[in-house]
Write an enzyme that holds these catalytic residues in place. Structure first.
Site, PDB file in Angstrom:
ATOM      1  N   ASP A 199       0.838  -1.262   0.154  1.00 44.02           N
ATOM      2  CA  ASP A 199       0.033   0.052   0.138  1.00 44.02           C
ATOM      3  C   ASP A 199       0.816   1.247  -0.242  1.00 44.02           C
ATOM      4  O   ASP A 199       2.109   1.050  -0.078  1.00 44.02           O
ATOM      5  CB  ASP A 199      -0.963  -0.044   1.273  1.00 44.02           C
ATOM      6  CG  ASP A 199      -2.530   0.348   0.929  1.00 44.02           C
ATOM      7  OD1 ASP A 199      -2.615   1.077  -0.034  1.00 44.02           O
ATOM      8  OD2 ASP A 199      -3.214  -0.351   1.534  1.00 44.02           O
ATOM      9  N   TRP A 265      -3.259   3.417  -5.557  1.00 41.41           N
ATOM     10  CA  TRP A 265      -4.576   4.002  -6.198  1.00 41.41           C
ATOM     11  C   TRP A 265      -4.460   4.597  -7.286  1.00 41.41           C
ATOM     12  O   TRP A 265      -5.282   5.485  -7.519  1.00 41.41           O
ATOM     13  CB  TRP A 265      -5.181   4.796  -4.855  1.00 41.41           C
ATOM     14  CG  TRP A 265      -4.703   4.024  -3.417  1.00 41.41           C
ATOM     15  CD1 TRP A 265      -5.189   3.109  -3.013  1.00 41.41           C
ATOM     16  CD2 TRP A 265      -4.070   4.618  -2.659  1.00 41.41           C
ATOM     17  NE1 TRP A 265      -4.618   2.888  -1.653  1.00 41.41           N
ATOM     18  CE2 TRP A 265      -3.697   3.977  -1.397  1.00 41.41           C
ATOM     19  CE3 TRP A 265      -3.082   6.163  -2.877  1.00 41.41           C
ATOM     20  CZ2 TRP A 265      -2.881   4.568  -0.737  1.00 41.41           C
ATOM     21  CZ3 TRP A 265      -2.400   6.632  -1.926  1.00 41.41           C
ATOM     22  CH2 TRP A 265      -2.257   5.608  -0.453  1.00 41.41           C
ATOM     23  N   GLY A 266      -3.934   4.212  -8.456  1.00 42.44           N
ATOM     24  CA  GLY A 266      -3.924   4.870  -9.613  1.00 42.44           C
ATOM     25  C   GLY A 266      -3.135   6.130  -9.708  1.00 42.44           C
ATOM     26  O   GLY A 266      -3.132   6.753 -10.588  1.00 42.44           O
ATOM     27  N   ALA A 268       0.093   9.046  -9.116  1.00 42.09           N
ATOM     28  CA  ALA A 268       1.418   8.799  -9.618  1.00 42.09           C
ATOM     29  C   ALA A 268       1.724   8.441 -10.990  1.00 42.09           C
ATOM     30  O   ALA A 268       2.794   8.077 -11.405  1.00 42.09           O
ATOM     31  CB  ALA A 268       2.344   8.346  -8.866  1.00 42.09           C
ATOM     32  N   ASP A 286     -10.145   2.872  -3.475  1.00 41.59           N
ATOM     33  CA  ASP A 286     -11.035   1.683  -3.115  1.00 41.59           C
ATOM     34  C   ASP A 286     -12.300   1.503  -3.402  1.00 41.59           C
ATOM     35  O   ASP A 286     -13.152   2.357  -3.573  1.00 41.59           O
ATOM     36  CB  ASP A 286     -10.947   1.659  -1.558  1.00 41.59           C
ATOM     37  CG  ASP A 286      -9.713   1.557  -0.854  1.00 41.59           C
ATOM     38  OD1 ASP A 286      -8.434   1.568  -1.580  1.00 41.59           O
ATOM     39  OD2 ASP A 286      -9.753   1.452   0.435  1.00 41.59           O
TER      40      ASP A 286
HETATM   41  C1  GLA Z   1      -5.951   0.930   1.177  1.00 40.89           C
HETATM   42  C2  GLA Z   1      -5.918  -0.018   0.359  1.00 40.89           C
HETATM   43  C3  GLA Z   1      -7.033  -1.323   0.550  1.00 40.89           C
HETATM   44  C4  GLA Z   1      -6.607  -1.932   1.979  1.00 40.89           C
HETATM   45  C5  GLA Z   1      -6.657  -0.981   3.122  1.00 40.89           C
HETATM   46  C6  GLA Z   1      -6.410  -1.543   4.270  1.00 40.89           C
HETATM   47  O1  GLA Z   1      -7.259   1.688   1.541  1.00 40.89           O
HETATM   48  O2  GLA Z   1      -6.348   0.560  -1.027  1.00 40.89           O
HETATM   49  O3  GLA Z   1      -7.060  -2.356  -0.427  1.00 40.89           O
HETATM   50  O4  GLA Z   1      -5.774  -2.763   1.610  1.00 40.89           O
HETATM   51  O5  GLA Z   1      -5.847   0.087   2.538  1.00 40.89           O
HETATM   52  O6  GLA Z   1      -5.940  -0.613   5.333  1.00 40.89           O
END
Ligand code: GLA
Length: 645
Positions: A199, A265-266, A268, A286
């Site tokens: 992450d 999360w897409g 950078a 997410d």
């Molecule tokens: C981020 C990730 C999720 C999950 C949570 C855990 O939000 O994008 O997929 O791993 O952290 O806290």
């Protein structure tokens, strides 16, 4: 939850220095010319993800309230239901497993209250090896979770019930930063994990201005990721951190038996570099168990077909089949969600408590012919053959030349009569096309030229079709996205992609503020059968239903592997080009040698026939070189670009 947006970047070199440890990306002295052909396939090959990974992850089902019984229960259900034998192999632990980082040696300690089998000789002598061994003995594989920074997402964005690491500031630094070699050796060599999801909250939730940091709960870390501002995100620094991780993984697992999942999360501009750094990379924030959010996640991969391929997959996040608007009362939505993930080669990671799964949901997750679309060995992501805000048609070239998978998807709120044509499929008009309905697992009547499907709102149809390809002796490049590698995309300034659905925020009280804005870079990237800005490919009024659209000052590699004899395309500056005054020269290279070149072509020039003999060539490179510097992006088309035997 757009939890990660809206933070100020404090990054500056002085601050980094003051923080100690973090080294920004070094200034690059002489970077290679991105348009210069290398003569070799440039995509890096590592890890074990020839097909999109399949399995289960604890997060969507349990968040940090994961424990061993829940995990083993779902793993057992995967075995008992036959899902394992269908390919669901990875059982991945997400956030919440850790108790602390032991001091002073920094060894990670497992929270044994939830993973009792990790209990060792003393309270800080823990090991996940027994759990991993147990999963391996079930013929499953095991995945673990960490963060690229010092701290993790549950610490940065805690919920009231989050199980968080305990102890001093140093003990609660459970992320990989400063512990890369130590942690990866522990996870992969000592404990035997096969998969890691990494992450990025350590890079965006712990800047010096955060209340918890000010209060002394966490050490400050500069906000390298600014989720809602691509221009403030420190792309090179983030890429380098994930690159170091990849290199370290190759050290601890030199045989390449690992899967590396990048979770930033897409942000950078990961679209452009994910392929060389990880086996999969998240393309968006997410997912949530609601339709509108699923659309957002899906849209973040739907136009990225040229950026994924075997070993390297776009990841729109884990499945939510089983919950909320995808539960057993919403089987239409559940099937559509699953079919969409399948056709874009998304990892199929179940996020649901399988111990209580009703049969109807197991039948969705276990639909063998839908899974087979996802796991087709050619690894071509489905390409948009028709697109509108309401209805889309995706076509995925399968390994068998005369077979394609199709998803026709009603995004809207009204019934649509969708006409699927031979042209969508790049099949010959007037010839017979065989069709199979992959959910019902039965053949439908064959058709010629076109067939109509009535689709209820949110309904989709998933088909396998077999027919005579338009190109009998070859393939359009847009039929082989897995063989294309975007070595240079021609983008000068990153722009957020406005095509991605923007649902109402659920996490922060819905409509407070002015609403979500486009945030994920990628607007202007290379596309199959489309211009980079979602226009039809067109040269002096002539439309091309097949071809590659890209910006000038780009270089595309095509993995030909000596299997073709002839390259051909009609090239030129696309009619939609924002730049109209400069000219573009098109060059074709074979294993580094110039094979063919167009004159400099401007907006008023007719399409130019560019042909090259490519017998024996392994790597073809297609360069579009702008003559002079325009004031706006120059859009070019490799119209009807094809390889023939
Ligand atoms: C981020 C990730 C999720 C999950 C949570 C855990 O939000 O994008 O997929 O791993 O952290 O806290």
């Amino acid at each position: 939850m757009s939890l990660k947006g809206g933070y100020q970047a404090l990054a500056c070199t002085g601050l980094f220095a003051a923080l100690g440890g973090f080294m920004p990306a070094p200034a690059v002295g002489s970077t290679p010319d991105p348009l210069e052909p290398t003569g070799q396939w440039m995509e890096k090959s590592f890890g074990s993800a020839a097909l999109p990974p399949m399995g289960w992850n604890s997060w969507n089902a349990f968040h940090t309230q994961i424990d061993e019984a829940k995990l083993i229960g779902s793993a057992q259900a995967i075995v008992d239901s036959g899902l394992r034998d269908l390919g669901y192999r990875y059982i991945n632990i997400d956030d919440g497993w850790w108790q602390k980082r032991r001091q002073p040696d920094g060894r990670m300690v497992v929270r044994t209250s939830i993973f009792p089998s990790a209990t060792g000789a003393g309270p800080e002598e823990t090991s996940l090896r027994p759990l991993v061994d147990r999963l391996h003995s079930m013929q499953l594989k095991a995945g673990i979770y960490s963060d690229i920074g010092r701290n993790a997402c549950s610490q940065g964005y805690p919920s009231p019930d989050s199980l968080l690491p305990t102890g001093t500031v140093a003990e609660r630094e459970v992320g990989l930063y400063d512990h890369l070699a130590q942690d990866l050796t522990l996870y992969f060599q000592e404990w035997g994990f096969d998969y890691i999801k990494v992450d990025g909250c350590g890079l965006n939730a712990f800047s010096a201005d955060k209340p918890a940091v000010k209060a002394g709960q966490f050490r400050a870390f500069p906000a390298l990721v600014v989720s809602d501002s691509i221009n403030q995100t420190r792309v090179a620094d983030i890429r380098n951190l994930y690159g170091r991780l990849r290199d370290e993984l190759m050290r601890v697992r030199p045989m390449g038996d690992f899967v590396f999942s990048i979770c930033n999360w897409g942000t950078a501009n990961v679209r452009a570099w994910g392929r060389d750094y990880g086996n999969l990379w998240r393309t968006s924030d997410d997912i949530e168990p609601r339709w509108a959010r699923m659309l957002y996640n899906f849209d973040s991969v739907a136009t990225r077909e040229l950026y994924s391929g075997p070993g390297h997959w776009n990841d729109p996040d884990m499945l939510y089949v089983g919950q909320g608007e995808f539960d057993a009362n919403h089987l239409t939505e559940a099937r559509t969600h699953f079919a969409l993930w399948s056709i874009v080669d998304a990892p199929l990671l179940i996020g649901y408590d399988l111990r209580q799964a009703p049969k109807a949901l197991l039948e969705v997750l276990g639909a063998p012919e839908i899974v087979a679309v996802n796991q087709d060995p050619a690894g071509n992501q489905g390409v948009l053959a028709y697109t509108s805000d309401d209805l889309q048609i995706f076509v995925k070239q399968l390994a068998a030349r005369d077979e394609k998978a199709v998803v026709i998807f009603n995004r809207g709120t009204e019934q649509v009569n969708a006409v699927l044509t031979a042209a969508h499929l790049k099949f010959r008009p007037g010839t017979t096309i065989q069709v199979r309905d992959l959910w019902r697992r039965r053949d439908l009547p064959a058709f010629t030229d076109e067939v109509t499907f009535a689709l209820a709102p949110r309904e989709s149809v998933t088909l396998r079709v077999k027919g005579q390809p338009l190109l009998a002796d070859g393939m359009y490049l847009s039929e082989m996205p897995a063989r294309l590698y975007v070595a240079a995309d021609g983008i000068d300034a990153l722009q957020a992609d406005p095509q991605i659905h923007r649902p109402v925020n659920m996490g922060d009280g819905t409509t407070r503020g002015s609403g979500p804005r486009p945030a994920l870079a990628g607007w202007g990237g290379a596309r199959a059968d489309s211009t980079p800005y979602n226009n039809e490919l067109r040269l002096r009024g002539k439309a091309y239903t097949s071809g590659i659209g890209v910006l000038a000052n780009s270089r595309l590699q095509v993995r030909a592997d000596g299997q073709f004899n002839q390259f051909s395309a009609q090239v030129g500056m696309d009619d939609s080009s924002l730049e109209q005054r400069t000219k573009v020269r098109f060059e074709v290279y074979g294993d580094g040698r110039l094979l063919a070149r167009s004159p400099a072509l401007g907006a008023m020039d007719a399409p130019f026939d560019l042909d090259a003999k490519v017998a024996g060539v392994k790597t073809i490179e297609l360069v579009a070189r702008e003559m002079g510097k325009g004031s706006a992006p120059a859009v070019v088309a490799w119209g009807a670009a094809a390889l023939r035997h």
